[in-house]
Design an enzyme around this catalytic site. Structure first.
Site, short mmCIF file in Angstrom:
data_model
loop_
_atom_site.label_atom_id
_atom_site.label_comp_id
_atom_site.label_asym_id
_atom_site.label_seq_id
_atom_site.Cartn_x
_atom_site.Cartn_y
_atom_site.Cartn_z
N HIS A 1 0.76 -1.18 0.06
CA HIS A 1 0.09 0.03 0.01
C HIS A 1 0.80 1.36 0.07
O HIS A 1 1.96 1.28 0.27
CB HIS A 1 -0.97 0.07 1.26
N GLU B 1 3.01 -0.10 4.18
CA GLU B 1 2.70 1.02 3.80
C GLU B 1 4.25 1.93 3.37
O GLU B 1 4.77 2.19 4.04
CB GLU B 1 1.88 2.21 5.05
#
Length: 265
Positions: free
Chosen positions: A78, A146
């Site tokens: 992500h 992330e």
């Protein structure tokens, strides 16, 4: 070893884009593609994708697929965001595991986090826990990474860069290889200079038969594509520069009951 890569969201997921319009999925899928390419350099590794370029695959469908295929590790990729739509100051990389902190998943997350910080130089936001669906509903070791903030003016420059995307993928793959003691292919074939090695699973005069094979392959975790050539509907999967990678796919598909052959295109 079976590894599932999950490029989070989809091209048209609402709100999943930077203030200047970059879709998060654009970054996620690029990293997943690079990671799959790097993983093909290791012995006895099979890579699956949880996502699709055709639609935003629901989270339950992603985790159901991973559980059905009994993969050994699940890595969700992500890009982060903060705030309500404008540019904000948070920056850096963080990696998540489920709230129970499974030991192997936590070790993998720590390796990924260390590698990414060392290779990118971005702020280290640490390894954290979360009750994310892909961490909670998977029955294998799972992490979610992330890789920078789409809402930070400096991070987004990196997230758009192919060099950065490749660096992120390599850092993740190196962590996976270290965690699970993967071995590099000892005698890799040189890349083909004449085209790509593709694995063909069927050729039909009746498109309905080809469509049925495509659906069956998808249910078994493959990524087939259908095209028409020489009056036949052909079903293929995989496109490799090295023949040994195509050979490995043929072996796996034959063990699943498919009649296949390699086509150099």
């Amino acid at each position: 070893m079976r590894i599932m890569l999950d490029a989070g969201h989809g091209y048209n997921s609402p709100g999943k884009r930077s203030p200047d319009g970059m879709r998060e999925y654009e970054f996620n899928r690029a990293v997943a593609n690079y990671a799959r390419s790097f993983l093909q350099n290791y012995e006895n590794v099979t890579v699956y994708f949880a996502h699709s370029d055709d639609r935003d695959v629901p989270l339950q469908e992603r985790t159901d697929k991973a559980n059905r295929l009994n993969v050994d590790a699940y890595v969700a990729i992500h890009a982060n965001a903060f705030g309500s739509g404008g540019w904000t100051s948070p920056s850096g990389i963080e990696t998540y595991v489920y709230t129970s902190r499974p030991p192997i998943a936590t070790q993998l997350a720590q390796r990924i986090q260390r590698n990414l910080i060392a290779e990118t130089g971005l702020p280290d936001r640490g390894v954290k826990t979360a009750n994310f669906h892909v961490l909670r509903e998977t029955r294998m070791d799972a992490v979610l990474v992330e890789c920078g903030f789409m809402t930070n003016r400096e991070d987004i420059k990196l997230l758009r860069s192919e060099t950065y995307r490749k660096t992120v993928a390599e850092a993740i793959v190196n962590a996976v290889a270290s965690q699970f003691s993967l071995k590099k292919n000892s005698n890799p074939n040189p890349p083909s200079t004449n085209g790509l090695y593709k694995v063909q699973a069927g050729a039909f005069q009746d498109k309905k038969n080809a469509d049925e094979l495509v659906e069956k392959l998808k249910q078994d975790g493959y990524e087939p594509y259908l095209f028409q050539e020489d009056g036949l509907y052909k079903v293929q999967t995989g496109a490799f520069e090295r023949k040994q990678n195509a050979d490995a796919l043929v072996s796996r598909m034959r063990s699943d009951g498919y009649e296949t052959f390699i086509h150099l295109d």
